[in-house]
Design a protein around this motif. Structure first.
Motif, PDB file in Angstrom:
ATOM      1  N   GLN A 118      54.818 -30.687 -21.412  1.00 14.93           N
ATOM      2  CA  GLN A 118      54.116 -29.414 -21.549  1.00 14.93           C
ATOM      3  C   GLN A 118      52.602 -29.600 -21.628  1.00 14.93           C
ATOM      4  OE1 GLN A 118      55.961 -26.636 -21.282  1.00 14.93           O
ATOM      5  NE2 GLN A 118      57.691 -28.043 -21.071  1.00 14.93           N
ATOM      6  N   GLY A 119      52.153 -30.811 -21.344  1.00 16.63           N
ATOM      7  CA  GLY A 119      50.734 -31.123 -21.460  1.00 16.63           C
ATOM      8  C   GLY A 119      49.882 -30.507 -20.360  1.00 16.63           C
ATOM      9  N   ILE A 120      48.574 -30.514 -20.605  1.00 21.24           N
ATOM     10  CA  ILE A 120      47.601 -29.938 -19.675  1.00 21.24           C
ATOM     11  C   ILE A 120      46.431 -30.893 -19.506  1.00 21.24           C
ATOM     12  CG2 ILE A 120      46.011 -28.000 -19.263  1.00 21.24           C
ATOM     13  CD1 ILE A 120      47.842 -26.257 -20.946  1.00 21.24           C
ATOM     14  N   ILE A 121      45.935 -30.976 -18.282  1.00 23.73           N
ATOM     15  CA  ILE A 121      44.715 -31.720 -17.987  1.00 23.73           C
ATOM     16  C   ILE A 121      43.635 -30.719 -17.593  1.00 23.73           C
ATOM     17  CG2 ILE A 121      43.598 -33.387 -16.445  1.00 23.73           C
ATOM     18  CD1 ILE A 121      46.335 -34.730 -16.111  1.00 23.73           C
ATOM     19  N   ILE A 122      42.454 -30.872 -18.182  1.00 22.28           N
ATOM     20  CA  ILE A 122      41.291 -30.064 -17.816  1.00 22.28           C
ATOM     21  C   ILE A 122      40.242 -30.993 -17.211  1.00 22.28           C
ATOM     22  CG2 ILE A 122      39.428 -28.572 -18.649  1.00 22.28           C
ATOM     23  CD1 ILE A 122      42.121 -27.232 -18.853  1.00 22.28           C
ATOM     24  N   LEU A 123      39.756 -30.638 -16.021  1.00 22.81           N
ATOM     25  CA  LEU A 123      38.705 -31.407 -15.362  1.00 22.81           C
ATOM     26  C   LEU A 123      37.430 -30.577 -15.291  1.00 22.81           C
ATOM     27  CD1 LEU A 123      41.539 -31.936 -13.460  1.00 22.81           C
ATOM     28  CD2 LEU A 123      40.008 -33.661 -12.544  1.00 22.81           C
ATOM     29  N   HIS A 124      36.328 -31.168 -15.709  1.00 16.64           N
ATOM     30  CA  HIS A 124      35.047 -30.460 -15.638  1.00 16.64           C
ATOM     31  C   HIS A 124      34.438 -30.618 -14.237  1.00 16.64           C
ATOM     32  CE1 HIS A 124      30.824 -29.667 -17.442  1.00 16.64           C
ATOM     33  NE2 HIS A 124      31.472 -28.524 -17.275  1.00 16.64           N
ATOM     34  N   ASP A 125      33.494 -29.730 -13.895  1.00 20.79           N
ATOM     35  CA  ASP A 125      32.664 -29.850 -12.680  1.00 20.79           C
ATOM     36  C   ASP A 125      33.420 -29.612 -11.378  1.00 20.79           C
ATOM     37  OD1 ASP A 125      29.987 -30.841 -13.862  1.00 20.79           O
ATOM     38  OD2 ASP A 125      31.434 -32.236 -14.711  1.00 20.79           O
ATOM     39  N   CYS A 126      34.373 -28.703 -11.395  1.00 14.37           N
ATOM     40  CA  CYS A 126      35.201 -28.480 -10.202  1.00 14.37           C
ATOM     41  C   CYS A 126      34.707 -27.351  -9.296  1.00 14.37           C
ATOM     42  CB  CYS A 126      36.643 -28.175 -10.617  1.00 14.37           C
ATOM     43  SG  CYS A 126      37.477 -29.553 -11.415  1.00 14.37           S
ATOM     44  N   ASN A 127      33.646 -26.675  -9.697  1.00 14.88           N
ATOM     45  CA  ASN A 127      33.173 -25.536  -8.902  1.00 14.88           C
ATOM     46  C   ASN A 127      31.648 -25.549  -8.783  1.00 14.88           C
ATOM     47  OD1 ASN A 127      33.220 -23.132  -7.445  1.00 14.88           O
ATOM     48  ND2 ASN A 127      33.362 -21.839  -9.272  1.00 14.88           N
ATOM     49  N   PRO A 128      31.090 -26.549  -8.089  1.00 18.68           N
ATOM     50  CA  PRO A 128      29.628 -26.624  -7.936  1.00 18.68           C
ATOM     51  C   PRO A 128      29.099 -25.410  -7.189  1.00 18.68           C
ATOM     52  CG  PRO A 128      30.722 -28.113  -6.408  1.00 18.68           C
ATOM     53  CD  PRO A 128      31.785 -27.598  -7.330  1.00 18.68           C
ATOM     54  N   GLN A 129      27.893 -24.980  -7.576  1.00 17.23           N
ATOM     55  CA  GLN A 129      27.352 -23.744  -7.021  1.00 17.23           C
ATOM     56  C   GLN A 129      26.317 -23.943  -5.921  1.00 17.23           C
ATOM     57  OE1 GLN A 129      28.547 -20.511  -7.964  1.00 17.23           O
ATOM     58  NE2 GLN A 129      30.105 -22.001  -8.628  1.00 17.23           N
ATOM     59  N   ASP A 130      25.938 -25.175  -5.666  1.00 15.24           N
ATOM     60  CA  ASP A 130      25.020 -25.410  -4.552  1.00 15.24           C
ATOM     61  C   ASP A 130      25.217 -26.819  -4.002  1.00 15.24           C
ATOM     62  OD1 ASP A 130      23.161 -27.313  -5.960  1.00 15.24           O
ATOM     63  OD2 ASP A 130      22.673 -25.542  -7.139  1.00 15.24           O
ATOM     64  N   LYS A 131      24.618 -27.052  -2.847  1.00 13.89           N
ATOM     65  CA  LYS A 131      24.814 -28.295  -2.114  1.00 13.89           C
ATOM     66  C   LYS A 131      24.309 -29.511  -2.880  1.00 13.89           C
ATOM     67  CE  LYS A 131      23.921 -30.311   2.455  1.00 13.89           C
ATOM     68  NZ  LYS A 131      23.294 -30.049   3.794  1.00 13.89           N
ATOM     69  N   ILE A 132      23.199 -29.345  -3.585  1.00 11.91           N
ATOM     70  CA  ILE A 132      22.630 -30.477  -4.325  1.00 11.91           C
ATOM     71  C   ILE A 132      23.534 -30.860  -5.492  1.00 11.91           C
ATOM     72  CG2 ILE A 132      20.720 -31.180  -5.811  1.00 11.91           C
ATOM     73  CD1 ILE A 132      18.841 -29.716  -3.965  1.00 11.91           C
ATOM     74  N   ALA A 133      24.011 -29.870  -6.224  1.00 12.51           N
ATOM     75  CA  ALA A 133      24.903 -30.158  -7.363  1.00 12.51           C
ATOM     76  C   ALA A 133      26.182 -30.838  -6.905  1.00 12.51           C
ATOM     77  CB  ALA A 133      25.236 -28.867  -8.104  1.00 12.51           C
ATOM     78  N   ALA A 134      26.599 -30.543  -5.671  1.00  8.81           N
ATOM     79  CA  ALA A 134      27.854 -31.085  -5.141  1.00  8.81           C
ATOM     80  C   ALA A 134      27.665 -32.368  -4.345  1.00  8.81           C
ATOM     81  CB  ALA A 134      28.520 -30.036  -4.249  1.00  8.81           C
ATOM     82  N   PHE A 135      26.463 -32.893  -4.312  1.00 12.75           N
ATOM     83  CA  PHE A 135      26.198 -34.092  -3.503  1.00 12.75           C
ATOM     84  C   PHE A 135      27.062 -35.259  -3.983  1.00 12.75           C
ATOM     85  CE2 PHE A 135      23.833 -37.956  -2.399  1.00 12.75           C
ATOM     86  CZ  PHE A 135      23.671 -37.764  -1.036  1.00 12.75           C
TER      87      PHE A 135
END
Length: 238
Positions: A118-135
């Motif tokens: 019943q466990g859960i994994i949470i991952l941060h940074d999955c929805n970058p808002q611009d090209k530089i942040a997602a580089f």
């Protein structure tokens, strides 16, 4: 804004989490604000918080002397502590380590091995808002070197963790995977078979394509790729 700390503490409360694992602790901004959970496990190659901060935290939270600190890479942690992890099944894992597709995927797959049913994994940074942040840099230092003088640099580097969401949704129907639309995107991975039919955009993507996907592709198909969920719905407020 509802933050990752808010979401993690909510999950700990409603799911009566016993064992909490955090990968990528750094200064402990998240770890030392987690409430509940009988045992909290911290993993980072370098703990960037002082011994004094740790002691002050324990003085305020004496019940947390069971906390475990592993100053090492997540790869080494999973390779070296099989017995500990099997004896302490993880109910909630928060992954905020190296913001690359390859490492975030590896951390997720390794975490799944020791996650309770019943466990859960949470991952941060999955929805970058611009090209530089997602580089797709190797690490944040490389991103800063490349973009620090760029007019659009906001000192935010999410990397290409979002590709891990795409990979999991495409290849693991035994999991339910989504992204909460808050705090740079919080990926949610559960050991529950998905009931959805994948959007047609996935038909054009092979596993070999995923590492090379560009931000423009994400920007054009964000909701379909990420299974984006409003945070209010997740928290049952809508």
């Amino acid at each position: 804004m509802i933050t990752r700390v808010d979401v993690l503490n909510y999950l700990i409360k409603v799911n009566d989490v016993k064992n909490y694992l955090e990968i990528g602790v750094n200064r402990g901004k998240c770890f030392f604000n987690i409430k509940g959970a009988k045992q909290r496990i911290a993993v980072d190659p370098y703990f960037n918080f002082s011994f004094i901060k740790k002691i002050r935290y324990l003085v305020k939270n004496p019940h947390n002397f069971k906390n475990k600190y592993f100053e090492m890479t997540s790869d080494r942690f999973f390779d070296s502590h099989h017995k500990f992890l099997k004896n302490n099944p993880i109910n909630l894992t928060f992954i905020d380590g190296l913001h690359t597709f390859s490492q975030s995927l590896k951390d997720t797959l390794n975490s799944l091995k020791y996650l309770s049913d019943q466990g859960i994994i949470i991952l941060h940074d999955c929805n970058p808002q611009d090209k530089i942040a997602a580089f797709p840099a190797s690490n944040i230092e490389d991103a800063r070197i490349k973009f620090s003088s760029h007019k659009s640099w906001k000192n935010i580097w999410n990397g290409d963790v979002w590709k891990t969401i795409v990979f999991l949704r495409k290849n693991h129907p035994e999991l339910t995977v989504s992204v909460l639309d808050t705090d740079h995107g919080l990926g949610v991975v559960k050991k529950i078979p998905t009931q959805e039919v994948l959007p047609t955009v996935f038909d054009s993507i092979s596993n070999e394509d995923i590492p090379q996907l560009e931000y423009s592709f994400l920007a054009s198909h964000r909701k379909e790729l990420l299974n984006l969920v409003p945070i209010e719905i997740f928290l049952g407020k809508e």
